[in-house]
Design a protein around this motif. Sequence first.
Motif, short mmCIF file in Angstrom:
data_model
loop_
_atom_site.label_atom_id
_atom_site.label_comp_id
_atom_site.label_asym_id
_atom_site.label_seq_id
_atom_site.Cartn_x
_atom_site.Cartn_y
_atom_site.Cartn_z
N GLU A 1 0.53 -1.06 0.01
CA GLU A 1 -0.03 0.02 -0.46
C GLU A 1 1.54 1.33 -0.23
N HIS B 1 -5.41 -1.94 2.46
CA HIS B 1 -5.05 -3.07 2.35
C HIS B 1 -4.85 -3.77 4.25
N SER C 1 -2.21 -3.06 6.66
CA SER C 1 -1.59 -2.09 6.80
C SER C 1 -2.83 -1.68 7.97
N CYS D 1 -3.32 0.23 -4.01
CA CYS D 1 -2.55 -0.70 -2.87
C CYS D 1 -3.23 -2.19 -3.73
N PRO E 1 -9.60 -4.97 -1.15
CA PRO E 1 -9.44 -3.60 -0.05
C PRO E 1 -10.77 -2.76 -0.05
#
Lengths: 324, 325
Positions: free
Chosen positions: B238, B251, B254, B315, B320
């Motif tokens: 990302e 993501h 993340s 990303c 997502p």
Amino acid sequence: MTGELRVEHLSVEYVKRPRLGHKEERRHIAVNDVSFALPSGGTLGIVGESGCGKTTLGHAVLQMTPVSRGRILWDGTDLTELRGAALRPFRRQMQLVFQDPFEAMNPRMTVDRIVSEPLHLAFGMARSARRYKAAELLQQVGLDETVLSRYPRQLSGGQRQRVALARALATEPRLLVLDEPTSGLDASLQARTLNLLRDLQADKGFSTLFISHDLSAVSYVAHRTLVLFGGHMMEQGPTATLIRGPAHPYTAALLAAVPVPAQGRATTSAQNAIPRAGQFASTGCIYCPWCNQAQSRCHLDAPIATALGGEHLVACHYPLPGKP
Amino acid sequence: MNTRRIALAVCGLTVGHARKARARALVDDLSFEVAEGEMLAFVGESGSGKSLTAAAIFGLLPFGLRRLAGSVHLRDTELTALSERALRVRRGRDMGLVFQNPLTALNPSRSVQAQIAETYQVHKGGTRGAAWARARSLLAEVGLASAANGPETYPHQLSGGMRQRVMIAIALACDPILLIADEPTTALDVVVQAQILDLLTRLRQERGLAVLFITHDLALAAARADRVLVLYAGRAVEEGDAARFFRAPCHPYSRALRDAIPAIHGLGGRLTEIPGLPPGPGALPPGCRFAPRCPSAQDDCHQTEPTMRRTAPRCACLHPSLETP
């Protein structure tokens, strides 16, 4: 055996030998008149900058460094009056986990020997029983038996920290002193270690002294927090109170230095620029040379810790108004 | 921001074993840009390839590893086309490097003034006196007044934060275009960390310095950098504006990293752990690399490897979360 720790007016002073041609000895006061109580099963966070005396305080509680003044009461017994063999049964009840687990392990010993050594020393356990117990301890910290035959260098940072924790738990301590246990770990390992600590504590009921400069980690594990600056207690109280409404300007400055991403990137800047604590004021409040609220009185007499309602103590003449 | 010149452009960078062509790439097809005055933060767990990318930019890969593909442009110069000799001139002059542990990077037996002056003299020539004058002015610039005006100072006389300032002064000695800071504040406490980042911010504004900031502290990256790039097992997963990124990471990795950090004002709730470990070398799962640890993985995640989306938020994920903050 309840396992209650009370520290009263504790001071640790290091005396340097006089320099050649000088008469007077130089003193360095690492911890100055610090008092706190840690009830059984509780967690006290000790925060401050590097060099503020937080590690020394932890070592003093464990009787690893000589105490100059004050008392350390463990279930009512003053540990500072005990020496040698009389102290040994108490040492078993208190264990330390170091910041860098690699430095704290013998590189030539396998994990099996590292974890079972305290079992031998504390309980005189037989070899076969030790191995069985070591595997059980490793299981408690989330490692399996395959690591028993490995050496510290063959483990990852997170695994090493767990082995260090398993070793500390071997003697079934009532008090655990954790010196920066997560500062060498990355975010996901830190989360795992902090969760593990919480679970173990809930399971076994030991109390914890959590020494750290990471206020967010402290806020996660500690019920109470004590803020140290230059060896002096600045503020202590329930963690939530301290973080929501810091009463001491130093606590407020420490909090401002924590990166807060949610509020965008302009939040942290000049106001938290705290100079290094090299030279402290000789009279008055130790923090006043750096304090942006300091008034003339602060330079003259040192504030004594006063209660701000409940268990919230602050050593400041002009405490900040706390938020409700 | 678009008007600013691009200081560093990395395109399709791949790093792997020199001999074992089949072994997995440790940095895989990584592309990014850093503009002048901008700070890009590299975030990821240990072993995700953050430091290896920095080493590849500098041409300082450890023995046995090689850049297998990709280009590195510093302003208009293609670094990968340079000879070792030409590259050595660039290192230290056009790009500076700050390491995690300044004590091992500094020479303990020479004064910090001499170490800064040496860097300057090697690259820019001139007299010893001029180099020392430059060293002292740099020390003043990074906020070490005592070393700038006083007697010679040795690394052991300085605290961790002051040593890191010396490292920054050495890196800045020849007015570099790019500064790579590899975990510069990991060994420091929060207060000193804030000071070092204030210094980096000031240098970016005053000198237009491009900074590549490598860290595992997502909160720090989001609070201080302009953009964040998240690496997982050698791949970018990302990339995006720091403030947006922390509010609404798209993501799952993340998001997992963000939720693993104890929030200082959100007391209570249990921290979310990321189960398992990042895949080791040679043990890459088929499909998405994060799928085995992903809380929201679906069937196709284990088969198809996702590519980076071309539009924002960028990303690399098949599913997502694209909620707008």
